[in-house]
Structures are given as structure tokens and as C-alpha cells.
Write a protein that holds these residues in place. Structure first.
Motif, PDB file in Angstrom:
ATOM      1  N   PHE A 110       0.817  -1.214   0.000  1.00 51.43           N
ATOM      2  CA  PHE A 110       0.000   0.000   0.000  1.00 51.43           C
ATOM      3  C   PHE A 110       0.854   1.268   0.000  1.00 51.43           C
ATOM      4  CE2 PHE A 110      -2.551   3.285   2.083  1.00 51.43           C
ATOM      5  CZ  PHE A 110      -3.654   3.284   1.264  1.00 51.43           C
ATOM      6  N   THR A 111       1.771   1.383   0.954  1.00 46.86           N
ATOM      7  CA  THR A 111       2.585   2.604   1.052  1.00 46.86           C
ATOM      8  C   THR A 111       3.514   2.746  -0.134  1.00 46.86           C
ATOM      9  OG1 THR A 111       2.486   2.528   3.475  1.00 46.86           O
ATOM     10  CG2 THR A 111       4.226   3.864   2.482  1.00 46.86           C
ATOM     11  N   SER A 112       4.229   1.681  -0.481  1.00 48.22           N
ATOM     12  CA  SER A 112       5.135   1.758  -1.624  1.00 48.22           C
ATOM     13  C   SER A 112       4.364   1.980  -2.919  1.00 48.22           C
ATOM     14  CB  SER A 112       5.960   0.476  -1.725  1.00 48.22           C
ATOM     15  OG  SER A 112       5.115  -0.661  -1.841  1.00 48.22           O
ATOM     16  N   GLY A 113       3.116   1.491  -3.020  1.00 49.45           N
ATOM     17  CA  GLY A 113       2.311   1.731  -4.209  1.00 49.45           C
ATOM     18  C   GLY A 113       1.964   3.196  -4.391  1.00 49.45           C
ATOM     19  N   ILE A 114       1.592   3.857  -3.292  1.00 42.89           N
ATOM     20  CA  ILE A 114       1.277   5.286  -3.371  1.00 42.89           C
ATOM     21  C   ILE A 114       2.520   6.086  -3.747  1.00 42.89           C
ATOM     22  CG2 ILE A 114       0.419   7.269  -2.086  1.00 42.89           C
ATOM     23  CD1 ILE A 114      -1.680   5.152  -2.713  1.00 42.89           C
ATOM     24  N   ILE A 115       3.675   5.725  -3.180  1.00 40.93           N
ATOM     25  CA  ILE A 115       4.923   6.432  -3.494  1.00 40.93           C
ATOM     26  C   ILE A 115       5.290   6.239  -4.962  1.00 40.93           C
ATOM     27  CG2 ILE A 115       7.392   6.529  -3.009  1.00 40.93           C
ATOM     28  CD1 ILE A 115       6.753   5.789  -0.118  1.00 40.93           C
ATOM     29  N   LEU A 116       5.152   5.020  -5.464  1.00 38.05           N
ATOM     30  CA  LEU A 116       5.474   4.752  -6.865  1.00 38.05           C
ATOM     31  C   LEU A 116       4.527   5.482  -7.810  1.00 38.05           C
ATOM     32  CD1 LEU A 116       6.358   0.949  -6.796  1.00 38.05           C
ATOM     33  CD2 LEU A 116       7.906   2.864  -7.163  1.00 38.05           C
ATOM     34  N   LEU A 117       3.258   5.615  -7.434  1.00 37.71           N
ATOM     35  CA  LEU A 117       2.320   6.379  -8.262  1.00 37.71           C
ATOM     36  C   LEU A 117       2.804   7.817  -8.449  1.00 37.71           C
ATOM     37  CD1 LEU A 117      -1.224   5.254  -7.051  1.00 37.71           C
ATOM     38  CD2 LEU A 117      -0.424   5.263  -9.403  1.00 37.71           C
ATOM     39  N   LEU A 118       3.243   8.432  -7.350  1.00 39.56           N
ATOM     40  CA  LEU A 118       3.702   9.819  -7.433  1.00 39.56           C
ATOM     41  C   LEU A 118       5.005   9.929  -8.218  1.00 39.56           C
ATOM     42  CD1 LEU A 118       2.938  10.967  -3.768  1.00 39.56           C
ATOM     43  CD2 LEU A 118       1.603  11.428  -5.832  1.00 39.56           C
ATOM     44  N   LEU A 119       5.969   9.050  -7.945  1.00 42.84           N
ATOM     45  CA  LEU A 119       7.267   9.131  -8.617  1.00 42.84           C
ATOM     46  C   LEU A 119       7.148   8.863 -10.112  1.00 42.84           C
ATOM     47  CD1 LEU A 119       9.645   7.414  -6.022  1.00 42.84           C
ATOM     48  CD2 LEU A 119       9.293   9.854  -6.438  1.00 42.84           C
ATOM     49  N   MET A 120       6.406   7.828 -10.493  1.00 39.43           N
ATOM     50  CA  MET A 120       6.244   7.518 -11.914  1.00 39.43           C
ATOM     51  C   MET A 120       5.456   8.613 -12.628  1.00 39.43           C
ATOM     52  SD  MET A 120       7.888   4.793 -12.649  1.00 39.43           S
ATOM     53  CE  MET A 120       7.186   4.486 -14.267  1.00 39.43           C
ATOM     54  N   GLY A 121       4.489   9.234 -11.928  1.00 38.56           N
ATOM     55  CA  GLY A 121       3.764  10.343 -12.529  1.00 38.56           C
ATOM     56  C   GLY A 121       4.665  11.528 -12.819  1.00 38.56           C
ATOM     57  N   ILE A 122       5.534  11.875 -11.861  1.00 43.38           N
ATOM     58  CA  ILE A 122       6.467  12.994 -12.063  1.00 43.38           C
ATOM     59  C   ILE A 122       7.459  12.667 -13.177  1.00 43.38           C
ATOM     60  CG2 ILE A 122       8.295  14.333 -10.969  1.00 43.38           C
ATOM     61  CD1 ILE A 122       6.791  14.010  -8.326  1.00 43.38           C
ATOM     62  N   LEU A 123       7.970  11.439 -13.207  1.00 42.07           N
ATOM     63  CA  LEU A 123       8.951  11.050 -14.219  1.00 42.07           C
ATOM     64  C   LEU A 123       8.359  11.105 -15.624  1.00 42.07           C
ATOM     65  CD1 LEU A 123      11.724   9.898 -14.996  1.00 42.07           C
ATOM     66  CD2 LEU A 123      10.804   7.613 -14.545  1.00 42.07           C
ATOM     67  N   THR A 124       7.185  10.523 -15.815  1.00 39.22           N
ATOM     68  CA  THR A 124       6.576  10.526 -17.147  1.00 39.22           C
ATOM     69  C   THR A 124       6.099  11.922 -17.544  1.00 39.22           C
ATOM     70  OG1 THR A 124       4.502   9.831 -16.091  1.00 39.22           O
ATOM     71  CG2 THR A 124       5.874   8.111 -17.061  1.00 39.22           C
ATOM     72  N   LEU A 125       5.695  12.749 -16.571  1.00 36.54           N
ATOM     73  CA  LEU A 125       5.328  14.127 -16.885  1.00 36.54           C
ATOM     74  C   LEU A 125       6.528  14.904 -17.405  1.00 36.54           C
ATOM     75  CD1 LEU A 125       3.386  16.548 -16.844  1.00 36.54           C
ATOM     76  CD2 LEU A 125       4.013  16.896 -14.452  1.00 36.54           C
ATOM     77  N   TYR A 126       7.680  14.726 -16.776  1.00 40.04           N
ATOM     78  CA  TYR A 126       8.875  15.431 -17.241  1.00 40.04           C
ATOM     79  C   TYR A 126       9.289  14.953 -18.635  1.00 40.04           C
ATOM     80  CZ  TYR A 126      13.702  17.002 -17.588  1.00 40.04           C
ATOM     81  OH  TYR A 126      14.866  17.565 -18.021  1.00 40.04           O
ATOM     82  N   CYS A 127       9.217  13.640 -18.871  1.00 40.91           N
ATOM     83  CA  CYS A 127       9.558  13.118 -20.203  1.00 40.91           C
ATOM     84  C   CYS A 127       8.607  13.658 -21.261  1.00 40.91           C
ATOM     85  CB  CYS A 127       9.530  11.593 -20.194  1.00 40.91           C
ATOM     86  SG  CYS A 127      10.802  10.827 -19.166  1.00 40.91           S
ATOM     87  N   CYS A 128       7.324  13.739 -20.940  1.00 44.44           N
ATOM     88  CA  CYS A 128       6.337  14.273 -21.881  1.00 44.44           C
ATOM     89  C   CYS A 128       6.593  15.756 -22.138  1.00 44.44           C
ATOM     90  CB  CYS A 128       4.937  14.050 -21.336  1.00 44.44           C
ATOM     91  SG  CYS A 128       3.626  14.235 -22.537  1.00 44.44           S
ATOM     92  N   TYR A 129       6.990  16.481 -21.114  1.00 45.74           N
ATOM     93  CA  TYR A 129       7.348  17.888 -21.277  1.00 45.74           C
ATOM     94  C   TYR A 129       8.522  18.049 -22.225  1.00 45.74           C
ATOM     95  CZ  TYR A 129       9.601  22.327 -20.077  1.00 45.74           C
ATOM     96  OH  TYR A 129      10.220  23.543 -20.133  1.00 45.74           O
ATOM     97  N   ARG A 130       9.518  17.171 -22.107  1.00 52.55           N
ATOM     98  CA  ARG A 130      10.681  17.253 -23.003  1.00 52.55           C
ATOM     99  C   ARG A 130      10.287  16.923 -24.436  1.00 52.55           C
ATOM    100  NH1 ARG A 130      13.660  20.610 -21.227  1.00 52.55           N
ATOM    101  NH2 ARG A 130      14.896  20.071 -23.048  1.00 52.55           N
ATOM    102  N   VAL A 131       9.345  15.997 -24.627  1.00 54.47           N
ATOM    103  CA  VAL A 131       8.907  15.656 -25.981  1.00 54.47           C
ATOM    104  C   VAL A 131       8.233  16.849 -26.641  1.00 54.47           C
ATOM    105  CG1 VAL A 131       7.289  14.229 -27.298  1.00 54.47           C
ATOM    106  CG2 VAL A 131       8.713  13.185 -25.548  1.00 54.47           C
TER     107      VAL A 131
END
Length: 354
Positions: A110-131
Motif C-alpha cells: 500500500f505505502t510503496s504503491g502510493i509512493i510509486l504512483l507519485l514518482l512515476m507520474g512525475i517522471l513521465t510528466l517530465y519526459c512528456c514535457y521534453r517531448v
């Protein structure tokens, strides 16, 4: 856009009528001259802006002497507002992967899932911004009509172009297969419900099916003698008709092919703005899912037991070593990089893209 039609082989009693202005005729000849200098695929010798008429001056001149305003050439026509573009991107991302995120959180904890949701969201948002930003950073080249493979080819050569196409096709084909299975299930259940309602067939599930997964345990659903087996009872006045319906309305053998008759006419529509607005309707289903989960959580209560690493029969631990399964699900769930440029091209306010 065409703005002049040559009056060839037109027989009219009024030959003195001026069907096309001299300025429009001369401008038409200049554009035809540019189009013959090179192939249509080569944009190096396209007609410059000073040759084209202004958007509010473009007409289609008929050989019969009428001039029709071409509204599709005006600025903003066929474009989407910013709010429509936002919901279109949101709904394109929130596909079938949103249904598997609860399973991914169970695998990761549960806890690691919530953390991964936030981290993966930030990572893919930055990659999409660069595209989105990378296309605007290419100097001395008109990139207004470039797609994602064109940008990859500029930065990484042919390897970047073909690898982006390959991975895009893999994700799209996988999504289409999943969507086809889901739509077949929805169509099958809808048709079966209508048939049972019309023919007054009563179907009773003593225990709700769970597709082989663990049953949901809720305190308000507890019973003194819970049923152990799943049974289905139905009563029908015409068993022969029901068997014939079951034969022609089969989930895996007939219903998937019926979808072709429904979707084939939609595929022939040429308006991208129609598909954009039609795609936004999928947001309603996402809002419904969020509303349904919120209502269920409010009625049944939120039950947490903080076992950080210990397995439990009814609760998942906070951290598990199977968290890469959630990261894989989130990678596909947040993946929109191959089509974000295409989606933003139909945005009316291009300055808001980045």
C-alpha cells in the motif's frame, strides 16, 4: 484549400458572365506552378504565405458563377479548446491500465504503491514535457507538421525513428486488443440483458462472480451462513429460442465480429475534431468509476492494518518486493509520449501547449 475551379467544358448561354476574378485566377496559376516544381511529399518548395490569399478571402469559385465561402480555412475552425484538449489527453491516458492499478498496488504494497504512483507520474510528466518542448527547439526548420517519429529521427537518426514507431505500434496493438475484448464483453452483457428483459427470463446469481479472484470481504456484507457454491437459476418459457440465442450471441465466437458492423462506419469519418470530442465522452466513465469507489468506500468504511512486511490473509503489507510489477503497469498507464504532439496540434491555443 481550393479557391478556383477552371470553367472547362462548360456550355452556358451567358458566356460574358465573369465566373472567376482575374486576381483569383492568377493566384491559382501561381499555386499550381509551385505544386508542379516538386513532389507533394517534399515541402521544400511549397507555396509561400504571400502567394496564398488571406483566410477571410478564400472562396470556392464554381464554374456556374457562384462563390462559396470556405469556412474551414478560417483560423480556429476544427480546433479544440484548451479544456477539450486537456480532457482528451486525460482520457487517452486513462485507458484500461486504470483497472489494473489496484492489483498493482496489491503487488507493491500500500505505502510503496502510493509512493510509486507519485514518482512515476512525475517522471513521465517530465519526459512528456521534453517531448513537447523538443520540437520547438529545432532551429531553422518548419516543424509545425512534425510527428513524434520525425522528432526522434532529427535527434537520434533512423534508429530513433524506427524504434519509436516499433514501440508505439506495440503499445497501440496491445491497447486495441484489450479494448476489443472489453467492448465485446460489454456488448455481450448488454445484449444478454436486453434479451432476458424482453423475453421475461429471470437470472439469479446466489453468489456474485469474481472471475476467479479472491472475494471482497466487507463487514456490512457478513452473513451467518454464507453460501459456498455459485449457482445460476433461470426460468424461460421458450428453451429452444434461448438456446438459439446462446448460439448466435456467443461472447468469443460471434459478438466480437458484430463490433465490426458498429465500428466500421465510425472509421470512415475524416474529421479529427469529431474523434477528439467523441473521445472526451470517455471522461464520463472515469468520473463514474471515481464516484462509485468513493460511495462504496464511504458506505463500507476504510480498513487499514499497518503490517509493514508481514503477509496477512485480509490486508496487504506496506512494502513488497514485487513493486516492479506496479512500475510496469504505470509505465503503460502514463504512456502518451508518442501521440501527445498529435493531440496538441488540434489545440486552438497553441501557446498553452507546453
Amino acid at each position: 484549400r481550393p479557391f478556383h475551379v477552371e470553367p472547362t467544358n462548360i456550355v452556358s448561354e451567358n458566356d460574358d458572365m465573369q465566373r472567376v476574378t482575374d486576381e483569383a485566377s492568377a493566384m491559382n496559376k501561381r499555386i499550381h506552378y509551385y505544386s508542379r516544381l516538386t513532389s507533394p511529399a517534399d515541402r521544400a518548395l511549397i507555396a509561400p504565405d504571400h502567394v496564398l490569399p488571406a483566410p477571410d478571402e478564400i472562396y470556392v469559385y464554381s464554374p456556374l458563377g457562384t462563390a462559396i465561402k470556405v469556412d474551414s480555412c478560417t483560423d480556429g475552425y476544427g480546433k479544440n479548446s484548451s479544456i477539450v484538449t486537456i480532457f482528451m489527453i486525460w482520457n487517452t491516458m486513462m485507458g484500461t491500465s486504470i483497472l489494473s492499478i489496484p492489483w498493482g498496488i496489491k503487488q507493491a504494497g500500500f505505502t510503496s504503491g502510493i509512493i510509486l504512483l507519485l514518482l512515476m507520474g512525475i517522471l513521465t510528466l517530465y519526459c512528456c514535457y521534453r517531448v513537447v518542448k523538443s520540437r520547438k527547439m529545432i532551429p531553422l526548420i518548419d516543424t509545425s507538421n512534425w510527428e513524434f517519429p520525425d522528432v526522434c529521427k532529427y535527434y537520434f537518426g533512423s534508429f530513433g525513428q524506427w524504434s519509436s514507431l516499433l514501440f508505439s505500434m506495440v503499445s497501440l496493438v496491445g491497447a486495441m486488443v484489450v479494448y476489443w475484448v472489453l467492448m465485446s464483453n460489454f456488448l455481450f452483457n448488454t445484449g444478454k440483458f436486453i434479451y432476458n428483459f424482453v423475453h421475461d427470463i429471470n437470472v439469479t446469481d446466489i453468489v456474485l462472480g469474481t472471475n476467479g479472484s479472491n472475494k471482497v470481504i466487507c463487514p456490512s456484507a457478513a452473513r451467518s451462513h454464507p453460501p459456498q457454491n455459485r449457482s445460476v437459476m433461470f426460468s424461460s418459457g421458450n428453451n429452444t429460442g434461448f438456446e438459439l440465442f446462446e448460439e448466435w450471441w456467443n461472447k468469443s465466437q460471434t459478438v466480437p465480429f458484430y463490433l465490426i458492423a458498429v465500428l466500421l462506419p465510425l472509421l470512415n469519418l475524416k474529421s479529427p475534431s469529431f474523434f477528439a470530442k467523441f473521445n472526451v465522452l470517455g471522461t464520463v466513465s472515469v468520473v463514474y468509476l471515481v464516484f462509485l469507489v468513493t460511495v462504496k468506500a464511504a458506505r463500507l468504511g476504510i480498513h487499514l492494518e499497518y503490517d509493514w512486511f508481514t503477509e496477512n490473509d485480509f490486508f496487504v503489507p506496506e512494502f513488497r518486493l514485487l513493486f516492479p510489477q506496479l512500475t510496469g503497469v504505470l509505465t503503460l498507464a502514463f504512456f502518451i509520449h508518442n501521440c501527445v504532439i498529435t493531440l496538441l496540434q488540434n489545440n486552438r491555443n497553441q501557446e498553452n501547449n507546453v
